[in-house]
Design an enzyme around this catalytic site. Structure first.
Site, PDB file in Angstrom:
ATOM      1  CB  CYS A 190      -0.898  -0.021   1.240  1.00  0.00           C
ATOM      2  SG  CYS A 190      -1.795   1.517   1.576  1.00  0.00           S
ATOM      3  CD  GLU A 204      -3.458  -0.580  -3.714  1.00  0.00           C
ATOM      4  OE1 GLU A 204      -2.553  -0.219  -4.501  1.00  0.00           O
ATOM      5  OE2 GLU A 204      -3.250  -1.208  -2.675  1.00  0.00           O
TER       6      GLU A 204
END
Length: 235
Positions: free
Chosen positions: A2, A103
């Protein structure tokens, strides 16, 4: 995953959502919609049975690895029992509260960011491994020695259309169990694997490419963009 997350609430509200009546607050970090690696963010951990909220550097590298390994911001769940991460799995389990993470999809130069969050609007409790050791000195080169990484796992279901990895997110009760220092590390790993929230607990939408810039902030970064034309190929 992430590389950014949305942590736009104050620590006290995250603690309340965690289900604890009180905590020791040693956090001065401001809420942000665009938390980036290398910044200091509030993390939850237990000290002598008391919940603590401390600001920790997002990024970790062991002191002995300074000339050998890059700074990590994530740790794959498949590797958290190895020699490098195993020590932190035993004594450095932490939780990073957040409202969502980002994302990206698309080709380089045309990357489209997505905001991923719980469908029910509840905060995320993302599993982390952290070193709470005091810094050796004030040299910025050593700040990653006292830092944290997010634990990630393979994405599943529709989330694969956005990214192949995702942070391991637990509900509040299971996240509290993860923090328990009396929980053996083998059981902690099993908890992370078996109790992670499934993809159908999450929703996602496209957001402004302004989130690509680490210095940008504001609620507009986490707002959904209008739906693209039906003929566009989007997840």
């Amino acid at each position: 995953m992430c590389g950014r997350f949305d942590q736009n609430d104050i620590a006290r509200r995250y603690v309340a959502a965690f289900g604890w009546a009180d905590a020791v607050y040693d956090s001065e970090a401001r809420p942000t919609f665009n938390a980036a690696p290398g910044t200091y963010r509030p993390v939850l951990h237990l000290v002598d049975g008391k919940l603590h909220v401390d600001d920790l550097h997002w990024g970790y590298r062991a002191s002995w690895a300074a000339d050998k390994l890059p700074v990590s911001v994530n740790a794959r769940i498949e590797k958290i029992t190895n020699n490098y991460w195993g020590r932190l799995l035993k004594s450095g389990r932490a939780v990073v509260p957040a409202n969502g993470w980002y994302e990206w999809t698309g080709a380089k130069g045309k990357r489209q960011p997505w905001h991923i969050h719980r469908k029910d609007g509840e905060p995320l409790f993302m599993l982390a491994l952290a070193s709470f050791a005091p810094l050796r000195d004030d040299d910025p080169a050593h700040k990653a020695e006292s830092g944290f990484v997010l634990v990630t796992a393979d994405a599943e279901g529709g989330m694969l259309d956005v990214h192949d990895r995702r942070p391991v997110v637990l509900n509040a009760a299971d996240a509290a169990t993860w923090l328990d220092p009396d929980l053996p590390r083998e059981q902690a790993e099993m908890l992370a694997r078996q109790m992670a929230l499934e993809p159908d607990a999450f929703a996602w939408y496209r957001v402004s490419t302004e989130v690509n810039y680490a210095g940008r902030d504001g609620a507009h970064l986490a707002e959904a963009l209008a739906e693209p034309p039906a003929d566009e190929d989007t997840p």
